[in-house]
Write a protein that holds these residues in place. Structure first.
Motif, mmCIF file in Angstrom:
data_model
loop_
_atom_site.group_PDB
_atom_site.id
_atom_site.type_symbol
_atom_site.label_atom_id
_atom_site.label_comp_id
_atom_site.label_asym_id
_atom_site.label_seq_id
_atom_site.Cartn_x
_atom_site.Cartn_y
_atom_site.Cartn_z
ATOM 1 N N GLY A 249 14.277 18.269 -3.281
ATOM 2 C CA GLY A 249 12.912 18.737 -3.126
ATOM 3 C C GLY A 249 12.367 18.486 -1.739
ATOM 4 O O GLY A 249 12.926 17.727 -0.944
ATOM 5 N N GLU A 250 11.247 19.151 -1.452
ATOM 6 C CA GLU A 250 10.520 18.889 -0.216
ATOM 7 C C GLU A 250 9.578 17.704 -0.435
ATOM 8 O O GLU A 250 9.128 17.467 -1.560
ATOM 9 C CB GLU A 250 9.713 20.127 0.189
ATOM 10 C CG GLU A 250 10.575 21.335 0.504
ATOM 11 C CD GLU A 250 9.737 22.570 0.792
ATOM 12 O OE1 GLU A 250 8.598 22.406 1.292
ATOM 13 O OE2 GLU A 250 10.209 23.679 0.508
ATOM 14 N N PRO A 251 9.264 16.954 0.608
ATOM 15 C CA PRO A 251 8.344 15.819 0.450
ATOM 16 C C PRO A 251 6.997 16.263 -0.116
ATOM 17 O O PRO A 251 6.523 17.367 0.163
ATOM 18 C CB PRO A 251 8.197 15.283 1.880
ATOM 19 C CG PRO A 251 9.457 15.685 2.571
ATOM 20 C CD PRO A 251 9.798 17.030 1.986
ATOM 21 N N LEU A 252 6.387 15.379 -0.910
ATOM 22 C CA LEU A 252 5.067 15.633 -1.485
ATOM 23 C C LEU A 252 3.960 14.991 -0.660
ATOM 24 O O LEU A 252 2.781 15.132 -0.982
ATOM 25 C CB LEU A 252 5.017 15.078 -2.916
ATOM 26 C CG LEU A 252 6.070 15.604 -3.887
ATOM 27 C CD1 LEU A 252 5.930 14.921 -5.246
ATOM 28 C CD2 LEU A 252 5.997 17.121 -4.023
ATOM 29 N N SER A 253 4.336 14.282 0.389
ATOM 30 C CA SER A 253 3.368 13.533 1.191
ATOM 31 C C SER A 253 2.563 14.458 2.099
ATOM 32 O O SER A 253 2.969 15.586 2.398
ATOM 33 C CB SER A 253 4.095 12.476 2.025
ATOM 34 O OG SER A 253 5.231 13.037 2.664
ATOM 35 N N LYS A 254 1.419 13.946 2.540
ATOM 36 C CA LYS A 254 0.515 14.674 3.420
ATOM 37 C C LYS A 254 0.522 14.018 4.803
ATOM 38 O O LYS A 254 0.863 12.835 4.938
ATOM 39 C CB LYS A 254 -0.915 14.643 2.874
ATOM 40 C CG LYS A 254 -1.063 15.109 1.438
ATOM 41 C CD LYS A 254 -2.491 14.944 0.936
ATOM 42 C CE LYS A 254 -2.975 13.494 0.941
ATOM 43 N NZ LYS A 254 -2.179 12.599 0.069
ATOM 44 N N PRO A 255 0.132 14.761 5.847
ATOM 45 C CA PRO A 255 0.045 14.150 7.177
ATOM 46 C C PRO A 255 -0.842 12.905 7.153
ATOM 47 O O PRO A 255 -1.949 12.929 6.600
ATOM 48 C CB PRO A 255 -0.584 15.263 8.030
ATOM 49 C CG PRO A 255 -0.165 16.535 7.363
ATOM 50 C CD PRO A 255 -0.174 16.211 5.890
ATOM 51 N N GLY A 256 -0.326 11.829 7.724
ATOM 52 C CA GLY A 256 -1.079 10.576 7.790
ATOM 53 C C GLY A 256 -0.853 9.639 6.622
ATOM 54 O O GLY A 256 -1.320 8.498 6.655
ATOM 55 N N GLU B 202 0.843 -1.196 0.000
ATOM 56 C CA GLU B 202 0.000 0.000 0.000
ATOM 57 C C GLU B 202 0.874 1.239 0.000
ATOM 58 O O GLU B 202 1.981 1.233 0.552
ATOM 59 C CB GLU B 202 -0.899 0.049 1.250
ATOM 60 C CG GLU B 202 -1.975 -0.992 1.340
ATOM 61 C CD GLU B 202 -2.841 -0.816 2.584
ATOM 62 O OE1 GLU B 202 -2.845 0.305 3.165
ATOM 63 O OE2 GLU B 202 -3.482 -1.796 2.980
ATOM 64 N N ASP B 203 0.359 2.309 -0.610
ATOM 65 C CA ASP B 203 1.043 3.600 -0.583
ATOM 66 C C ASP B 203 -0.011 4.673 -0.813
ATOM 67 O O ASP B 203 -0.531 4.824 -1.918
ATOM 68 C CB ASP B 203 2.121 3.670 -1.669
ATOM 69 C CG ASP B 203 2.945 4.953 -1.586
ATOM 70 O OD1 ASP B 203 2.651 5.794 -0.717
ATOM 71 O OD2 ASP B 203 3.873 5.107 -2.397
ATOM 72 N N THR B 204 -0.351 5.412 0.240
ATOM 73 C CA THR B 204 -1.382 6.448 0.126
ATOM 74 C C THR B 204 -0.791 7.808 -0.235
ATOM 75 O O THR B 204 -1.530 8.770 -0.400
ATOM 76 C CB THR B 204 -2.181 6.571 1.435
ATOM 77 O OG1 THR B 204 -1.318 7.035 2.486
ATOM 78 C CG2 THR B 204 -2.794 5.235 1.826
ATOM 79 N N SER B 205 0.523 7.888 -0.339
ATOM 80 C CA SER B 205 1.186 9.145 -0.689
ATOM 81 C C SER B 205 1.230 9.294 -2.206
ATOM 82 O O SER B 205 0.831 8.378 -2.943
ATOM 83 C CB SER B 205 2.606 9.145 -0.123
ATOM 84 O OG SER B 205 3.464 8.347 -0.920
ATOM 85 N N PRO B 206 1.745 10.430 -2.699
ATOM 86 C CA PRO B 206 1.907 10.567 -4.156
ATOM 87 C C PRO B 206 2.905 9.587 -4.770
ATOM 88 O O PRO B 206 3.056 9.550 -5.991
ATOM 89 C CB PRO B 206 2.384 12.017 -4.319
ATOM 90 C CG PRO B 206 1.864 12.727 -3.112
ATOM 91 C CD PRO B 206 1.958 11.715 -2.007
ATOM 92 N N GLY B 207 3.597 8.814 -3.920
ATOM 93 C CA GLY B 207 4.454 7.760 -4.452
ATOM 94 C C GLY B 207 5.858 8.188 -4.794
ATOM 95 O O GLY B 207 6.580 7.451 -5.462
ATOM 96 N N ARG B 208 6.262 9.337 -4.324
ATOM 97 C CA ARG B 208 7.621 9.785 -4.622
ATOM 98 C C ARG B 208 8.537 9.387 -3.467
ATOM 99 O O ARG B 208 8.509 9.986 -2.392
ATOM 100 C CB ARG B 208 7.641 11.304 -4.846
ATOM 101 C CG ARG B 208 8.997 11.839 -5.303
ATOM 102 C CD ARG B 208 9.572 11.108 -6.519
ATOM 103 N NE ARG B 208 8.688 11.078 -7.664
ATOM 104 C CZ ARG B 208 8.709 11.993 -8.628
ATOM 105 N NH1 ARG B 208 9.536 13.012 -8.578
ATOM 106 N NH2 ARG B 208 7.892 11.876 -9.660
#
Length: 200
Positions: A152-159, A82-88
């Motif tokens: 770059g800065e992370p593209l992920s969101k909290p959680g 599973e990967d709920t982030s943008p996948g970077r």
């Protein structure tokens, strides 16, 4: 059976044993934290998840949901289930170490992922001969058409979270990256804690 949520403190490392078929969920609690991640064969630490070998298997540099993460013996050790982030996630950059911080101008000891790896394994009375290149979860290293990289800065969101499922008995090591001199942990350059739990 799902375990209780555990804290991986900012700037620190943790090693966890996974039996074949078990999984670990790693949660980017605040959304901006990079987690250097390694995986070793529980019966032979000379076999480990290898980014160089993964590139050949993926024919690319960004693992995605469903991909097998391979070892230096070219066989799966984890599945990115599973990967709920943008996948970077980064597979190019080595773990930070004292030499990296010295090159950035640090004149005193700085917490670093390489030392966190060895300290975490030491808590299990284990020792790796070296520090393999990690899977840098949520680390955003854009690669330009000319092959140049940027920080770059992370593209992920909290959680946002990933689930990694063990293909063999293995040891997963995580380091909440202590980098606070460039913005890979967000513009604030403030490393934070993340959370994880074990899943059946």
């Amino acid at each position: 059976m799902t375990s209780d949520l555990q804290v991986l403190p900012a700037r620190r490392g943790q090693a966890v044993r996974l039996a074949k078929g078990q999984a670990i969920q790693i949660i980017n609690t605040h959304g901006q934290q990079v987690v250097d991640t390694w995986c070793f064969n529980a019966d032979d630490l000379s076999e480990f998840m290898s980014m160089e070998h993964l590139h050949a298997a993926l024919q690319g540099i960004f693992p995605a949901k469903g991909d097998a993460l391979t070892t230096n013996r070219r066989r799966p050790i984890l599945i990115l289930e599973e990967d709920t982030s943008p996948g970077r996630h980064d597979t190019v950059i080595a773990a930070c170490d004292v030499h990296r911080y010295a090159s950035l101008g640090c004149t005193e000891y700085h917490d670093n992922c390489t030392d966190n790896l060895h300290a975490a394994l030491g808590q299990l009375h284990l020792r790796a001969a070296d520090c393999p290149a990690p899977l840098n979860l949520w680390m955003n290293i854009p690669v330009g058409p000319d092959g140049k990289i940027t920080w770059g800065e992370p593209l992920s969101k909290p959680g946002d979270h990933v689930v990694l499922r063990a293909v063999i008995d293995c040891i997963v090591v995580m380091s909440a990256c202590p980098q606070d001199m460039i913005p890979i942990n967000g513009a604030a350059c403030q490393p934070t804690e993340v959370h994880y739990r074990l899943l059946d």
